[in-house]
Design an enzyme around this catalytic site. Structure first.
Site, PDB file in Angstrom:
ATOM      1  N   ASP A  27      58.125  35.479  32.799  1.00  9.07           N
ATOM      2  CA  ASP A  27      58.497  35.504  34.305  1.00  9.07           C
ATOM      3  C   ASP A  27      57.932  36.715  35.066  1.00  9.07           C
ATOM      4  O   ASP A  27      57.575  37.538  34.172  1.00  9.07           O
ATOM      5  CB  ASP A  27      59.912  35.356  34.315  1.00  9.07           C
ATOM      6  N   ASP A  87      64.703  36.912  33.175  1.00  7.75           N
ATOM      7  CA  ASP A  87      65.747  37.583  33.177  1.00  7.75           C
ATOM      8  C   ASP A  87      66.801  37.157  34.566  1.00  7.75           C
ATOM      9  O   ASP A  87      67.850  37.917  34.579  1.00  7.75           O
ATOM     10  CB  ASP A  87      65.631  39.110  33.486  1.00  7.75           C
ATOM     11  N   ASP A 140      65.517  31.319  35.710  1.00  5.11           N
ATOM     12  CA  ASP A 140      64.743  31.431  34.184  1.00  5.11           C
ATOM     13  C   ASP A 140      65.650  30.409  33.157  1.00  5.11           C
ATOM     14  O   ASP A 140      64.918  30.136  32.206  1.00  5.11           O
ATOM     15  CB  ASP A 140      64.419  32.726  33.682  1.00  5.11           C
TER      16      ASP A 140
END
Length: 670
Positions: free
Chosen positions: A370, A559, A563
């Site tokens: 990410d 995080d 996600d």
């Protein structure tokens, strides 16, 4: 409480095996004094521990007393036998047998009465049979070698567990709270959310909190693996167990003293033994049927002796076969490796939540990152604000901040911080990965990416901001786009190094982000990532991960709450920072307590090495059984020789498994 990950010597019932109990930690125990384990009726003694949960020297460990006594008596007995004192030698050897067998025979018989078989039962039968055949010395040798191997196994498992349990000693026994009446010292476990902690220079922080006054540096290396002290001041978060530097701090507790990030680490790693990995299941599948199969085989060999008219010889060989085919080493081949490796990883900031996750971590061929908060610093700032006619910078920011006060997205904090007076917004609803909406004075307001809020008259402005590497957030009021906010989140300085290390290890890196394609491409090129998938919703990220995972073992690193679906879809989901969103942490198989990306390749290589060690242990264990069976069946090796080979193999397996705890050289992050 969840039980451990393995078949033990009593391998036919994992819900009742002793190894699983050896691996179990109590969730949130007394913070200063970790409790000793309790083996129940399968093991009456606990290992002795020194101060702060450290293992006592082996010569002070009472679990070694009976095996050592058995060995000393055995040596004396053989000496007397060699000197010609036959009766005395037999008596001393019988005492040696009693001392050694006391460590496994009673529990094996109790388990048999409950209808459960185990390796200890095989050893008990073999010892009894040897005595009935007049081989008291060999029976004593069997009991001694088996008991000393058990003691070594117990100690190896306790040593691996103690390293993790010692994390709890990072929390001080006492904490100083600031009250209206003055400073008060209380037990750390009595701290509650919103209490104000007074942390002096050099003291440890008793629970998670936010600095409300004072400036200092904190050392959280024992938790995060990041060795450089971090400067903190008002508004900065501080984890439990961190060491305060030179300045006094007042910290507002954000977690109870018994329920903070440090106890969460211990609890998560404790649960790592609840689910079995591929190799653990392989060891189970082999070991479970092996015990009853060995009993049947030994019985058939004994019956063959009666048929051929030589029962003594064949009963003796049946006893040797009984021992030769015992899955002693196989039963511990995987668990000692898994708990050693997982416990070691936790000490440099990598929390692996299951044995299965540990094994999968060692197979990873592709890592999907990410962007926001993972590859970037996670501290975005508003860089530029462009407005439509009739609106100014402050007005756009105030309305946007009124919405973002209700969001947990990293970009929300940047907008709130940039606003002077956040507006009051009603009926706020967040659409993860898209934006957030509400109403002000009866008018609908929406704030989100250009994919959700069409830029319309501000399209040119939005494009220009994106080309400068900014993330663009658009504000819409009553159907009109009135502002474009440009936000930039700098890349982590170690991001490029991490990607290079992954490439050197043969691992591909890709970026998945909800940001626009232009901004994502700019950032990816800076760190060396070739493949970028941008403008993805949470469901799109999960779909991309499923596509990757169909062809190769894939890890997802993120995080945020957006996600979570992708983390769950990956073979291994990795949540960066235990202070990330609860959804991300719960969805992930692995959690990093810190944010240093360089620990990612270290963790992957650590897991690869652990898998190799487990595979070697299983191969050695099976090889010993295959090699010993014909030697035992045809009388080449006697009972004592077979026992000796087995226990040497078991010690080798234990020592090899403990090697998995070795700290990777590249862990020291500077």
């Amino acid at each position: 409480m969840l039980r451990g990950e393995c078949v033990s010597r009593e391998c036919c019932d994992p819900a009742d095996d002793r190894t699983s109990e050896r691996l179990t930690l109590t969730p949130r125990p007394d913070l200063a004094q970790p409790h000793d384990r309790d083996h129940g009726d399968d093991h009456d003694d606990d290992h002795d521990h020194g101060s702060e949960g450290e293992l006592a020297p082996w010569w002070l460990d009472r679990n070694f007393l009976l095996p050592v006594a058995s060995g000393v008596l055995l040596a004396v007995g053989y000496g007397l036998e060699w000197a010609g004192f036959g009766v005395s030698a037999t008596v001393i050897q019988a005492l040696s047998l009693a001392a050694g067998a006391a460590t496994f025979a009673p529990s094996s018989i109790r388990r048999l009465l409950r209808g459960k078989l185990g390796v200890g039962l095989l050893m008990t039968i073999a010892a009894i049979g040897a005595v009935l055949l007049g081989h008291v010395g060999e029976a004593a040798a069997l009991a001694f070698l088996f008991s000393i191997a058990e003691a070594l196994e117990d100690r190896a498992m306790d040593k691996a567990r103690t390293g993790l349990r010692a994390l709890l000693s990072l929390i001080p026994e006492k904490a100083v709270l600031s009250k209206l009446s003055g400073e008060v010292e209380v037990p750390a476990g009595d701290i509650r959310v919103l209490d104000i902690l007074v942390v002096k220079a050099g003291a440890r922080v008793a629970t998670d909190g936010i600095v409300v006054s004072g400036r200092s540096s904190i050392d959280a290396s024992a938790l995060t693996g990041e060795s450089i002290p971090v400067e903190v001041g008002p508004g900065d978060s501080v984890p439990a167990g961190a060491i305060n530097g030179g300045g006094a701090l007042q910290i507002e507790a954000t977690a109870d003293g018994r329920d903070n990030s440090l106890t969460k680490i211990v609890e998560l790693v404790e649960q790592a033994s609840a689910r079995k990995g591929e190799r653990a299941r392989l060891a189970d599948r082999i070991a479970r049927p092996l015990v009853p199969t060995v009993l049947i085989l030994a019985a058939l060999i004994a019956v063959f002796g009666f048929v051929t008219g030589d029962p003594t010889t064949w009963i003796e060989r049946a006893l040797v076969v009984l021992v030769a085919a015992s899955p002693c080493a196989l039963a511990i081949a995987v668990p000692v490796t898994v708990i050693s490796a997982i416990g070691s990883a936790s000490k440099y900031g990598v929390v692996i939540k299951s044995g299965q996750a540990f094994e999968q971590l060692g197979t990873i061929k592709l890592v999907a990152f990410d962007k926001t908060g993972t590859l970037t610093m996670g501290r975005p700032q508003v860089v530029q604000v462009e407005t439509a006619t009739g609106y100014d910078r402050n007005g756009v920011l105030d309305i946007s901040a009124g919405l973002e006060r209700h969001s947990t997205h990293p970009l929300a904090e940047a907008i709130v911080a940039a606003a002077s007076r956040p507006a009051t917004i009603d009926d706020v609803t967040e659409a993860p990965g898209q934006g957030i909406s509400g109403s002000i004075n009866g008018s609908l307001v929406r704030l989100g990416s250009p994919r959700w809020v069409a830029p319309r008259e501000l399209a040119g402005v939005a494009l220009a901001l994106e080309e400068q590497g900014m993330t663009v957030i658009l504000l819409e009021v009553a159907g009109r786009v009135v502002g474009a906010i440009g936000i930039r989140d700098e890349l982590r300085p170690e991001a490029a190094e991490t990607i290079r290390d992954l490439w050197a290890a043969g691992i591909t890196s890709v970026m998945l982000t909800g940001d626009n394609q232009r901004t994502a491409n700019a950032l990816a090129s800076q760190v060396g990532i070739d493949e970028v998938r941008a403008e993805l919703l949470p469901a799109d990220k999960a779909a991309a991960i499923e596509t990757y995972a169909a062809s190769r073992s894939t890890a997802m690193i993120g995080d945020g709450i957006n996600d979570a679906p992708a983390l769950a879809a990956a073979d291994v989901g990795i949540a960066m920072g235990l202070t990330g969103s609860d959804a991300a942490i719960e969805s992930a198989s692995v959690a990093f307590t810190g944010k240093d990306l360089r620990l990612i390749p270290v963790a992957l290589l650590h897991a690869r090495r652990g898998r190799r060690i487990m595979t070697g242990n299983i191969a050695l264990s099976l090889g010993i059984i295959v090699a010993l069976l014909p030697l035992a069946l045809f009388g080449v090796l006697g009972l004592a020789g077979v026992v000796l080979v087995h226990e040497i193999a078991e010690v080798i397996v234990i020592l090899n498994g403990v090697r998995a705890a070795r700290r990777p050289k590249s862990v020291a992050v500077s």
